[in-house]
Structures are given as C-alpha cells and as structure tokens.
Motif scaffolding. Sequence first.
Motif, short mmCIF file in Angstrom:
data_model
loop_
_atom_site.label_atom_id
_atom_site.label_comp_id
_atom_site.label_asym_id
_atom_site.label_seq_id
_atom_site.Cartn_x
_atom_site.Cartn_y
_atom_site.Cartn_z
N LEU A 1 151.15 11.62 -49.34
CA LEU A 1 152.26 12.38 -49.00
C LEU A 1 152.22 13.44 -47.95
CD1 LEU A 1 155.15 12.40 -50.77
CD2 LEU A 1 153.94 14.31 -52.18
N GLU A 2 153.26 13.36 -46.83
CA GLU A 2 153.15 14.21 -45.81
C GLU A 2 153.70 15.82 -46.28
OE1 GLU A 2 155.19 13.35 -42.12
OE2 GLU A 2 153.94 11.51 -42.09
N ILE B 1 156.22 19.84 -49.72
CA ILE B 1 156.27 18.46 -49.47
C ILE B 1 157.25 18.30 -48.44
CG2 ILE B 1 157.04 16.49 -50.16
CD1 ILE B 1 156.41 17.29 -53.16
N ARG B 2 157.04 17.69 -47.24
CA ARG B 2 158.00 17.40 -46.15
C ARG B 2 158.97 16.43 -46.64
NH1 ARG B 2 157.01 17.74 -40.24
NH2 ARG B 2 154.90 18.10 -40.83
N VAL B 3 160.58 16.82 -46.56
CA VAL B 3 161.55 15.93 -46.79
C VAL B 3 162.55 16.12 -45.73
CG1 VAL B 3 161.55 16.21 -49.22
CG2 VAL B 3 162.54 17.85 -48.10
N ARG C 1 164.36 12.48 -49.04
CA ARG C 1 163.56 11.51 -48.84
C ARG C 1 162.09 12.35 -48.21
NH1 ARG C 1 167.65 9.81 -45.96
NH2 ARG C 1 169.02 8.50 -46.84
N THR C 2 160.93 11.65 -48.90
CA THR C 2 159.60 12.15 -48.61
C THR C 2 159.03 11.17 -47.53
OG1 THR C 2 158.40 10.92 -50.13
CG2 THR C 2 159.02 12.99 -50.85
N SER C 3 157.98 11.00 -46.96
CA SER C 3 157.30 10.37 -45.95
C SER C 3 156.87 8.83 -46.54
CB SER C 3 155.99 11.02 -45.45
OG SER C 3 154.99 11.08 -46.51
N ALA D 1 161.88 14.36 -53.07
CA ALA D 1 161.29 15.71 -53.59
C ALA D 1 162.39 16.74 -53.64
CB ALA D 1 160.30 15.98 -52.69
N THR E 1 159.46 21.69 -52.19
CA THR E 1 159.87 21.27 -50.92
C THR E 1 159.82 22.62 -49.96
OG1 THR E 1 162.21 21.75 -51.00
CG2 THR E 1 161.46 19.52 -51.65
#
Length: 276
Positions: free
Chosen positions: A224-225, A231-233, A238-240, A246, A251
């Motif tokens: 997961l980026e 968490i990158r969204v 949408r996540t990676s 997320a 986030t």
Amino acid sequence: MYDIAVVGAGPAGYSAAINARKREKSVIVIGQNTGWLARAERIDNYPGMPGVSGQQMLDAMAAQAKNMGAELRGGVVHQMIDMGGSFALSLGADFVEARKVILASGAKQPKRLPGEERLLGRGVSYCGTCDGMLYRGRHAAVIGAGPEAVSEANFLMSLCASVTYFGKADAELDSRIKVRDERVTEITGGMRAQGLIAGGEELPFDGVFIFREVMALSSLLPGLEMDGAFIRVDRGMRTSVPGVFAAGDCTGLPLQVAKAVGEGCIAALTAAQEIG
Ligand SMILES: Cc1cc2nc3c(=O)[nH]c(=O)nc-3n(C[C@H](O)[C@H](O)[C@H](O)COP(=O)(O)OP(=O)(O)OC[C@H]3O[C@@H](n4cnc5c(N)ncnc54)[C@H](O)[C@@H]3O)c2cc1C
C-alpha cells in the motif's frame, strides 16, 4: 461474499457503510466501537449534533448503519489477501470475502517490536486459534492489548503447558495464566523465536502471540503506497491497490469527524460505482 468490507468501526467506517447501503450494496463493518471518537468527552464542531459525547455519536452512527442493513462485526482484521477480483480478510481463524475494501482504520499505528516482523510465522503469531495447536504442551507468551487478547490467551491455556501474559487484561484470565507487568521490548531468536526481553530480562518461550487493537498497515496490506504516516489516496479515495479505498484519519490531516465522515461517503460512492 460482500460487495464492500469496511475495516474500522469509527465515523469514517460507519459513514462508508451508510452510503454503501444507500447504493444498495451489501456491506460489513469490522472493528470495535472503541476507537478515537469513543475517547472524546464532548464534540461541539459536528453539524447537527452539538454537545454529544464521542461515545453517543459513535453509538448513533452504528445504530444508523445497522438499521440500514449493514452487518457489524467485532474483531481485528489481521491481513488482507488480494484474490484477483475480490479480497479475503482474515480475522483470526475466520475469513470475510468482499469485492471492494474500504480502509477506515484511524490514525493510530502500532509500533512493531524489534524481531517481530522477522520472526512472524517462525514462533511469532497473531492468531492463537490458528496456530495454538503448534504449541500444544509447550510454553507460550501472550503480549496482549485489545479485545481478543484475553479470550485467545485463555484458549492457548487449554493447549499449552504454560501461558505468560504481558499487558493489561480487559476481561478475566484463566487463573493458571501467569501475568507479568514488565513491558516487552524485543522478541529474541535467530531462525525461530526463542523468547522475549521484558523489564531488561531475557525470558525463554516456544511461541510468542501478539494481539493488538489495530494492525500496522504494512502487515495488513503490503504494498500500500503511503504518504508519510498516511495512506495515499486520490479524490475518489482510491488507494494505490485497485479495489481498495481509504477514508478518515488514516488518509491524513485534519483528524476530525466531519472530514472522516465526508471521506467515508466518497469512498463508498466510488466503490459502489466501480461495482456497478
Ligand atoms: C480525546 C479526543 C477528542 C477529540 N475531539 C474531537 C472533536 O471535538 N471534534 C472532531 O471533529 N474530532 C475530534 N477528535 C478526532 C476524531 O475522534 C477522529 O478524527 C475520528 O474519530 C476519526 O475517525 P476514523 O473513523 O477515521 O478513525 P477512528 O475513530 O480512529 O476509528 C478507527 C477504528 O478502526 C479500528 N481499526 C483499526 N485497525 C483495525 C483493524 N485492522 N481491524 C479492525 N478494526 C481496526 C480502530 O480500532 C478504530 O475503532 C477527537 C479525538 C480524541 C482522541
């Protein structure tokens, strides 16, 4: 098989569930009703509900999600496995399967102990029900926090020669379990776990079981980026990882209920749209 599984029972998770139900998607929310909001004495900045306690707000959100047909389930998701088109979420010995997953796990990230990641699956376990049989007649340590720790320790006591419990017990432990107050600072061992260090003392154990209220995102869903600790969204939450969304404190800033609820709504609507 659910359309959507939500990991985390806080405002972001309940908002995601409510909005998923508005789109007639089947949804399960997994988590305890004991996250950050439960600790807030009084909330004054959430529109329409001035002066309520965090727990009252959480209970109202949970009731609304349930009344709209969301399934609520206690427990901690230990791992998510991408099955290609769906995800299997492991809760101890049990699995939940869903087409899409919304991570709404809050900002709290546990620090893993030195040795923990390296020895996971080699004497270190997150699941007594799954791995307990491997330690039948042997000596186990339980590092406990969270709702599952006591029941899992009691289950291990029915198999093991001894169980030593490190941490705070939220419920009644089997009287045969030894309880120690020292903080565990390391898991020891080369190819396999051999014990742990607590209060500066090295103690031998055949197996070390760790139970926490939340899981580190890196072990929940490797790959997961991240954006620093968050968490990158994208704007659709949408996540990676395709199929994984997320929302909420996990986030990024600001860590606020209104932002968590808004993101939970967006995540659910994007997920519902992708399901079709
Ligand atoms: C004392 C205090 C006072 C606050 N006051 C305010 C205020 O006045 N106004 C305001 O807007 N905000 C306030 N906040 C912040 C607010 O509580 C958070 O922004 C909000 O709760 C975030 O919601 P969330 O759903 O993203 O995360 P959380 O509420 O943290 O919920 C996440 C849930 O996910 C669970 N979880 C995590 N990992 C897993 C897993 N692997 N499996 C299952 N479950 C998991 C956690 O246990 C938790 O229950 C306050 C916070 C605190 C601590």
